[in-house]
Design a protein around this motif. Structure first.
Motif, mmCIF file in Angstrom:
data_model
loop_
_atom_site.group_PDB
_atom_site.id
_atom_site.type_symbol
_atom_site.label_atom_id
_atom_site.label_comp_id
_atom_site.label_asym_id
_atom_site.label_seq_id
_atom_site.Cartn_x
_atom_site.Cartn_y
_atom_site.Cartn_z
ATOM 1 N N ASN A 19 -58.685 10.976 -14.762
ATOM 2 C CA ASN A 19 -58.453 9.558 -15.029
ATOM 3 C C ASN A 19 -57.167 9.114 -14.316
ATOM 4 O O ASN A 19 -56.080 9.087 -14.896
ATOM 5 C CB ASN A 19 -58.346 9.319 -16.536
ATOM 6 N N ASN A 20 -57.300 8.775 -13.032
ATOM 7 C CA ASN A 20 -56.124 8.405 -12.234
ATOM 8 C C ASN A 20 -55.425 7.160 -12.759
ATOM 9 O O ASN A 20 -54.199 7.031 -12.661
ATOM 10 C CB ASN A 20 -56.534 8.179 -10.774
ATOM 11 N N MET A 21 -56.189 6.234 -13.317
ATOM 12 C CA MET A 21 -55.594 4.999 -13.818
ATOM 13 C C MET A 21 -54.630 5.287 -14.966
ATOM 14 O O MET A 21 -53.525 4.723 -15.025
ATOM 15 C CB MET A 21 -56.685 4.030 -14.271
ATOM 16 N N LYS A 22 -55.033 6.175 -15.874
ATOM 17 C CA LYS A 22 -54.166 6.534 -16.991
ATOM 18 C C LYS A 22 -52.926 7.296 -16.514
ATOM 19 O O LYS A 22 -51.828 7.115 -17.054
ATOM 20 C CB LYS A 22 -54.944 7.378 -17.998
ATOM 21 N N ILE A 23 -53.106 8.157 -15.530
ATOM 22 C CA ILE A 23 -51.966 8.908 -14.999
ATOM 23 C C ILE A 23 -50.951 7.964 -14.363
ATOM 24 O O ILE A 23 -49.737 8.086 -14.576
ATOM 25 C CB ILE A 23 -52.439 9.959 -13.975
ATOM 26 N N ARG A 24 -51.437 7.004 -13.587
ATOM 27 C CA ARG A 24 -50.536 6.030 -12.965
ATOM 28 C C ARG A 24 -49.839 5.166 -14.023
ATOM 29 O O ARG A 24 -48.655 4.841 -13.886
ATOM 30 C CB ARG A 24 -51.318 5.142 -11.997
ATOM 31 N N SER A 35 -40.551 0.386 -8.540
ATOM 32 C CA SER A 35 -39.720 -0.783 -8.802
ATOM 33 C C SER A 35 -40.500 -1.875 -9.520
ATOM 34 O O SER A 35 -39.935 -2.655 -10.284
ATOM 35 C CB SER A 35 -39.158 -1.324 -7.483
ATOM 36 N N HIS A 36 -41.836 -1.950 -9.289
ATOM 37 C CA HIS A 36 -42.630 -2.970 -9.968
ATOM 38 C C HIS A 36 -42.745 -2.684 -11.458
ATOM 39 O O HIS A 36 -43.144 -3.539 -12.235
ATOM 40 C CB HIS A 36 -44.027 -3.039 -9.348
ATOM 41 N N CYS A 37 -42.398 -1.449 -11.875
ATOM 42 C CA CYS A 37 -42.423 -1.111 -13.297
ATOM 43 C C CYS A 37 -41.067 -1.347 -13.947
ATOM 44 O O CYS A 37 -40.919 -1.110 -15.141
ATOM 45 C CB CYS A 37 -42.816 0.354 -13.474
ATOM 46 N N GLY A 38 -40.084 -1.725 -13.193
ATOM 47 C CA GLY A 38 -38.785 -2.006 -13.779
ATOM 48 C C GLY A 38 -37.738 -0.954 -13.513
ATOM 49 O O GLY A 38 -36.677 -0.952 -14.110
ATOM 50 N N HIS A 39 -38.043 0.009 -12.608
ATOM 51 C CA HIS A 39 -37.061 1.034 -12.299
ATOM 52 C C HIS A 39 -37.129 1.372 -10.820
ATOM 53 O O HIS A 39 -38.027 0.921 -10.109
ATOM 54 C CB HIS A 39 -37.291 2.281 -13.161
ATOM 55 N N LYS A 40 -36.197 2.155 -10.334
ATOM 56 C CA LYS A 40 -36.109 2.429 -8.901
ATOM 57 C C LYS A 40 -37.008 3.581 -8.489
ATOM 58 O O LYS A 40 -38.115 3.399 -8.023
ATOM 59 C CB LYS A 40 -34.650 2.690 -8.529
ATOM 60 N N GLU A 41 -36.511 4.821 -8.642
ATOM 61 C CA GLU A 41 -37.256 5.965 -8.135
ATOM 62 C C GLU A 41 -37.369 7.062 -9.175
ATOM 63 O O GLU A 41 -36.542 7.179 -10.074
ATOM 64 C CB GLU A 41 -36.590 6.510 -6.866
ATOM 65 N N MET A 42 -38.412 7.868 -9.024
ATOM 66 C CA MET A 42 -38.654 8.978 -9.923
ATOM 67 C C MET A 42 -39.224 10.139 -9.118
ATOM 68 O O MET A 42 -40.198 9.969 -8.385
ATOM 69 C CB MET A 42 -39.628 8.559 -11.025
ATOM 70 N N VAL A 43 -38.615 11.291 -9.219
ATOM 71 C CA VAL A 43 -39.079 12.468 -8.491
ATOM 72 C C VAL A 43 -40.205 13.125 -9.270
ATOM 73 O O VAL A 43 -40.093 13.360 -10.477
ATOM 74 C CB VAL A 43 -37.925 13.466 -8.286
ATOM 75 N N TRP A 91 -44.887 3.913 -17.087
ATOM 76 C CA TRP A 91 -44.142 3.831 -18.341
ATOM 77 C C TRP A 91 -42.901 4.716 -18.309
ATOM 78 O O TRP A 91 -41.824 4.299 -18.742
ATOM 79 C CB TRP A 91 -45.039 4.238 -19.501
ATOM 80 N N LEU A 92 -43.052 5.938 -17.796
ATOM 81 C CA LEU A 92 -41.903 6.846 -17.732
ATOM 82 C C LEU A 92 -40.821 6.294 -16.831
ATOM 83 O O LEU A 92 -39.620 6.415 -17.116
ATOM 84 C CB LEU A 92 -42.359 8.217 -17.232
ATOM 85 N N SER A 93 -41.223 5.665 -15.733
ATOM 86 C CA SER A 93 -40.248 5.049 -14.837
ATOM 87 C C SER A 93 -39.535 3.889 -15.522
ATOM 88 O O SER A 93 -38.331 3.709 -15.362
ATOM 89 C CB SER A 93 -40.953 4.568 -13.568
ATOM 90 N N TYR A 102 -36.987 12.618 -13.464
ATOM 91 C CA TYR A 102 -37.621 13.803 -12.869
ATOM 92 C C TYR A 102 -38.797 14.214 -13.735
ATOM 93 O O TYR A 102 -38.629 14.504 -14.919
ATOM 94 C CB TYR A 102 -36.595 14.935 -12.782
ATOM 95 N N VAL A 103 -40.006 14.249 -13.164
ATOM 96 C CA VAL A 103 -41.237 14.524 -13.912
ATOM 97 C C VAL A 103 -42.044 15.595 -13.191
ATOM 98 O O VAL A 103 -42.142 15.597 -11.960
ATOM 99 C CB VAL A 103 -42.097 13.248 -14.071
ATOM 100 N N CYS A 104 -42.620 16.504 -13.965
ATOM 101 C CA CYS A 104 -43.559 17.492 -13.435
ATOM 102 C C CYS A 104 -44.913 17.249 -14.089
ATOM 103 O O CYS A 104 -45.036 17.248 -15.320
ATOM 104 C CB CYS A 104 -43.078 18.904 -13.735
ATOM 105 N N LEU A 105 -45.957 17.036 -13.276
ATOM 106 C CA LEU A 105 -47.312 16.841 -13.766
ATOM 107 C C LEU A 105 -48.123 18.115 -13.517
ATOM 108 O O LEU A 105 -48.154 18.622 -12.389
ATOM 109 C CB LEU A 105 -47.978 15.658 -13.070
ATOM 110 N N TYR A 106 -48.796 18.606 -14.555
ATOM 111 C CA TYR A 106 -49.513 19.882 -14.454
ATOM 112 C C TYR A 106 -50.896 19.776 -15.087
ATOM 113 O O TYR A 106 -51.059 19.189 -16.164
ATOM 114 C CB TYR A 106 -48.724 20.983 -15.172
#
Length: 264
Positions: free
Chosen positions: A81-86, A138-146, A91-93, A99-103
């Motif tokens: 479910n790519n939409m939910k992942i995005r 940035s469209h979510c309200g934050h700059k960058e996330m690794v 939200w996290l951003s 810094y996030v790790c997806l597994y």
């Protein structure tokens, strides 16, 4: 003959009554548990709604100083479910996670998102880490996330490569040394070997699990020594308020750290 028949009927009546009573008790207990679960779910949904609406003051200001690295484990069926992942990444951003790790164990997330990450790396050289990519939300309200992408094969291959490196180092030292010694590998040796083969990586401070199973589904165990683990339920029913609550609860926890060692 009639007396024997009537005697059998009289003997069977207590067993029928007992079965009826036990069945009734089982139904009452099952109904009570169902009502309790329904009530808990209702309270949970109301709380998540209030958090998302900003009506609960204590959840407004999150202190993420202790959250250097967040890991997300997703069941393979839900990883499609790519939409939910995005939405989750957005939200996290917005919350301010850096810094996030997806597994997922089958590598579905890596196959779905890594081509886009490779294009981002080519376009923004020097703005990503070797183990992930720096994504602009940035469209979510934050700059960058690794973001780092992992699968079950990374864990298996990583431990195999590290073990081969330790064994080759051990036999090399014994070949050129004076005497043969017993193999003794410490936790530091294993950590150095994993880092040398490119499978070290930072240890998550918090791991959130999405899916029916309450386990990390094969996430590299050597990176979970001091990780706080929380089960978040199915990905399809994820809520912004639930994520905020999980991060808030983590910020209030106190952890004791000690030294570990092992020998092989």
């Amino acid at each position: 003959m009639k007396s024997v028949f009537s005697l059998c009927v009289q003997m069977s009546r207590p067993s029928i009554i007992l079965k009826f009573i036990l069945g009734l008790l089982w139904g009452i207990i099952h109904l009570a548990i169902s009502l309790f679960n329904l009530w808990s779910l209702l309270i949970y949904n109301i709380e998540c709604y209030l958090i998302s609406s900003g009506l609960l003051w204590k959840y407004r200001d999150l202190h993420l100083d202790r959250l250097k690295y967040l890991a997300i484990v997703v069941a393979s069926k839900e990883a499609k479910n790519n939409m939910k992942i995005r939405q989750l990444l957005c939200w996290l951003s917005t919350i301010g996670v850096k810094y996030v790790c997806l597994y997922d164990i089958e590598g579905i997330l890596k196959k779905s998102f890594e081509p886009a990450m490779n294009g981002l790396r080519d376009g923004k050289a020097g703005e990503y880490l070797d183990i992930g990519a720096s994504v602009n939300y940035s469209h979510c309200g934050h700059k960058e996330m690794v973001i780092e992408w992992l699968s079950g094969s990374d864990g298996k291959e990583g431990i195999a490569k590290a073990a081969n490196l330790l064994c080759s180092t051990y036999f090399s030292e014994n070949t050129h040394g004076n005497g043969k010694r017993e193999p003794t590998f410490t936790e530091a040796d294993m950590a150095s070997a994993l880092k040398a083969v490119g499978c070290g990586g930072p240890e998550p401070d918090l791991l959130l699990m999405y899916g029916p199973a309450r386990c990390h589904l094969g996430f590299p165990a050597w990176r979970l020594r001091y990780t706080e683990i929380m089960h978040m339920g199915p990905l399809k029913s994820m809520k912004y308020g639930a994520i905020v609550k999980a991060l808030y609860n983590f910020s209030k926890k106190y952890q004791n750290y000690g030294k570990l060692g092992f020998q092989l």
